[in-house]
Design an enzyme around this catalytic site. Structure first.
Site, PDB file in Angstrom:
ATOM      1  N   GLY A   1      -1.054   5.769  -2.851  1.00  0.00           N
ATOM      2  CA  GLY A   1      -0.217   6.758  -2.190  1.00  0.00           C
ATOM      3  C   GLY A   1      -0.103   6.509  -0.704  1.00  0.00           C
ATOM      4  O   GLY A   1      -0.236   5.381  -0.226  1.00  0.00           O
TER       5      GLY A   1
ATOM      6  N   CYS B   1       5.750   0.336  -2.734  1.00  0.00           N
ATOM      7  CA  CYS B   1       4.923  -0.129  -1.626  1.00  0.00           C
ATOM      8  C   CYS B   1       5.015  -1.633  -1.475  1.00  0.00           C
ATOM      9  O   CYS B   1       4.858  -2.166  -0.373  1.00  0.00           O
ATOM     10  CB  CYS B   1       3.474   0.304  -1.840  1.00  0.00           C
ATOM     11  SG  CYS B   1       2.782  -0.223  -3.418  1.00  0.00           S
TER      12      CYS B   1
ATOM     13  N   GLU C   1      -4.878   1.989  -2.595  1.00  0.00           N
ATOM     14  CA  GLU C   1      -3.681   1.154  -2.517  1.00  0.00           C
ATOM     15  C   GLU C   1      -2.646   1.994  -1.792  1.00  0.00           C
ATOM     16  O   GLU C   1      -2.120   2.962  -2.350  1.00  0.00           O
ATOM     17  CB  GLU C   1      -3.220   0.750  -3.915  1.00  0.00           C
ATOM     18  CG  GLU C   1      -2.299  -0.468  -3.916  1.00  0.00           C
ATOM     19  CD  GLU C   1      -0.845  -0.089  -3.795  1.00  0.00           C
ATOM     20  OE1 GLU C   1      -0.326  -0.160  -2.651  1.00  0.00           O
ATOM     21  OE2 GLU C   1      -0.236   0.264  -4.802  1.00  0.00           O
TER      22      GLU C   1
END
Length: 457
Positions: free
Chosen positions: A209, A265, A231
Site C-alpha cells: 500500500g 506500484c 511493499e
C-alpha cells in the site's frame, strides 16, 4: 457500513456491515487455532491443497474476474489474467514448496546439524485494491504453503471480492478460518491494525500500500518486535538508450505505463530517454498512447478503464497541472473524461525533471512523465533521482551494457529489454521508500517461517 461503488458508472454495488470488536476478536481466536492445526499438517498435504486451489481458481475465473472489474474497474481481460497468474503461482509452490521448505543439513564434525523452516502462526495481511486477487494470492499462497494462517484486511472498495476470497480457500479444501477476511469500518482501521499487530496471537504482518500506511504498520511491528514485509510505492524508471530498438521500446512503454489503467506500484512512470533518440521515441510513444481504447472495462477491446475512485482523479489532475506550471509540456490527454464513471485521459508529459510532481511523486493512474537525458551518465542520474526503488526497465541494443547500467541504478528488480513484472520464480520487492522484504520464489515462502537451527550431539 461499507459501500462499494462501480467506478465505471458511479452506481452502488453493495453495502456491508463492518465487524464489531467482538467479531474481530472471534476471528483472531478462530484463526489462531486454525493456523496452529495447519502448521502441524504435513507439508505434502498443504501442497496438495494448493493444486486444488489452482484448479478451483480456473473454474471460477469468469465470476471472480467479473467481480474485480465491477468493484475497481480493471479491464476484464486483465482481471482474468490476474486470476490465471494466481493459479500459476499456486501450482509453482505446489511443485516446489517441498524442496524449498525441506531441512538443510549442515556438515559439522561430531554432531548432526540442520536448518529447518517452520511455520510462525497467524499472519496479518493489509492489502490494496489495485490487484484484488494477485496481491493477496502472491502473499497467501507461499504463506499457507509454509504452514501459517492468514488474517486479511483488504481495501474497502473491494470488500465483495475480499469476502469471496475467504470462500475460495474453503471451497478449495483449506480448513475453516485458515483464511479470514476482516471487514473494518474505515475510521477504525488504523487503531484496529495497530491493536492486531500488538496482539501476541499475530505472528507477523505484511502490507502492500501507501508509504503512509507502511510507515504506521512498520512502526507498530517494530514496537511489537515482529517481522514485517512492506511493499510500498514506486516511481519506476524506463530508460531508453540511444542504441535501443525504438519501435519495440515505445510499444513496451505503452504497456508498461497503462496496464491496469496505470494503477500499479510497478508500472513504469518516468521515461528517461537519451537525447539522440528522444524525438523519435516520443513520437512513437504518443501515437501508441493515443491509440489506446478507453471505456467500459467489461468490453474486451478496452485497454484503459476508469480509475478505482473519484478522489484518485483529483490527485492525478493536481500532478498534471502543477507539473505543467513548472515547465512540463502536455502532449496527450491531461484531464477527466466527461460522463459517468471515474475516467481520466491517457496523458503524456514531456520536459519533466526533478522538482515536478509528475517526476518526484508516485503517479497512480494513466499519466506518463518523459525526461530527456543528454547521455547515459545523465540518464543514470535521473533514474536515481527518486525516493523510490521498486523496478527498473532498460532498453538497449546491448544487453550486457543494459546490465552494466542497471547496476548503477538502485531498485529491487532490473529488467533489460523487457517490461518489469512479477513472476513466482523470482523474488519481488523494493528498496528505499518502496519498502523491504520479499515476496515470491524461495525467499517469499521463507519470509514468514522460523529459520530454526538444530544441533544434535
Amino acid at each position: 457500513m461499507i459501500t462499494t461503488i462501480n467506478p465505471a458508472d458511479g452506481t452502488t454495488l453493495a453495502t456491508y456491515q463492518a465487524m464489531t470488536p467482538a467479531q474481530i476478536e472471534q476471528a483472531v481466536v478462530q484463526g489462531s487455532a486454525a493456523a496452529a492445526a495447519w502448521g502441524r499438517t504435513p507439508v505434502e498435504n498443504r501442497l496438495e491443497a494448493l493444486t486444488r486451489l489452482a484448479g478451483h481458481l480456473r473454474s471460477e475465473s469468469a465470476r471472480l474476474a467479473a467481480l474485480i472489474t465491477a468493484e475497481m474497474g480493471k479491464p476484464i481481460k486483465e482481471a482474468e489474467g490476474e486470476i490465471e497468474k494466481s493459479a500459476v503461482t499456486a501450482e509453482y509452490y505446489a511443485a516446489n514448496g517441498g524442496a524449498i521448505l525441506a531441512d538443510e543439513e549442515v556438515p559439522v564434525d561430531g554432531v548432526r546439524a540442520w536448518v529447518a523452516y517452520e511455520p510462525v502462526g497467524l499472519v496479518l495481511a493489509v492489502m490494496p485494491w489495485n490487484f484484488p486477487a494477485w496481491q493477496v494470492f502472491r502473499f497467501a499462497v507461499p504463506t499457507l504453503a509454509a504452514g501459517n494462517g492468514v488474517l486479511l484486511k483488504h481495501s474497502p472498495n473491494v470488500t465483495g471480492f475480499a469476502l469471496e476470497l475467504e470462500k475460495v480457500f474453503v471451497e478449495a479444501g483449506f480448513g475453516e478460518h485458515l483464511v479470514t477476511t476482516l471487514v473494518v469500518d474505515e475510521p477504525e482501521v488504523p487503531a484496529t491494525i495497530e491493536g492486531l499487530i500488538a496482539d501476541d496471537r499475530i505472528a507477523a504482518v505484511t502490507l502492500t500500500g501507501s508509504n503512509r500506511a507502511g510507515a504506521a504498520v512498520g512502526a507498530a511491528a517494530g514496537r511489537a518486535s515482529k517481522r514485517s514485509v512492506l511493499e510500498l510505492g514506486g516511481s519506476d524508471a524506463f530508460v531508453v538508450l540511444a542504441d535501443a530498438d525504438l519501435e519495440a521500446a515505445a510499444a513496451a512503454a505503452v504497456r508498461a505505463r497503462f496496464a491496469n489503467s496505470g494503477q500499479s506500484c510497478v508500472c513504469a512512470k518516468r521515461f528517461i530517454v537519451e537525447a539522440a533518440v528522444a524525438d523519435e521515441f516520443i513520437d512513437r510513444f504518443v501515437l501508441g498512447v493515443k491509440a489506446l481504447a478507453v471505456g467500459d472495462p467489461t468490453d474486451r477491446e478496452v485497454a484503459v478503464g476508469p480509475l478505482a475512485r473519484d478522489d484518485l482523479r483529483a490527485v492525478l489532475q493536481r500532478q498534471v497541472d502543477e507539473s505543467v506550471a513548472a515547465g512540463a509540456v502536455l502532449v496527450a490527454g491531461g484531464g477527466n473524461i466527461d460522463g459517468p464513471g471515474y475516467y481520466f485521459e491517457p496523458t503524456v508529459l514531456t520536459g519533466t525533471a526533478p522538482g515536478m510532481p509528475a517526476f518526484d511523486e508516485e503517479t497512480f493512474g494513466p499519466l506518463a512523465a518523459v525526461a530527456v537525458a543528454a547521455d547515459v551518465e545523465e540518464a543514470i542520474t535521473l533514474a536515481n533521482a527518486t525516493q523510490y526503488g521498486l523496478g527498473l526497465s532498460i532498453w538497449t541494443g546491448s544487453p550486457s551494457r543494459g546490465v552494466e547500467v542497471a547496476r548503477q541504478i538502485t531498485s529491487g528488480a532490473a529488467f533489460v529489454n523487457a517490461v518489469v513484472a512479477s513472476d513466482p520464480r523470482l523474488p519481488f520487492g523494493g528498496t528505499k521508500r518502496s519498502g523491504y522484504g520479499r515476496e515470491l520464489a524461495a525467499v517469499g515462502i521463507r519470509e514468514f517461517t522460523n529459520t530454526r537451527t538444530y544441533w544434535v550431539a
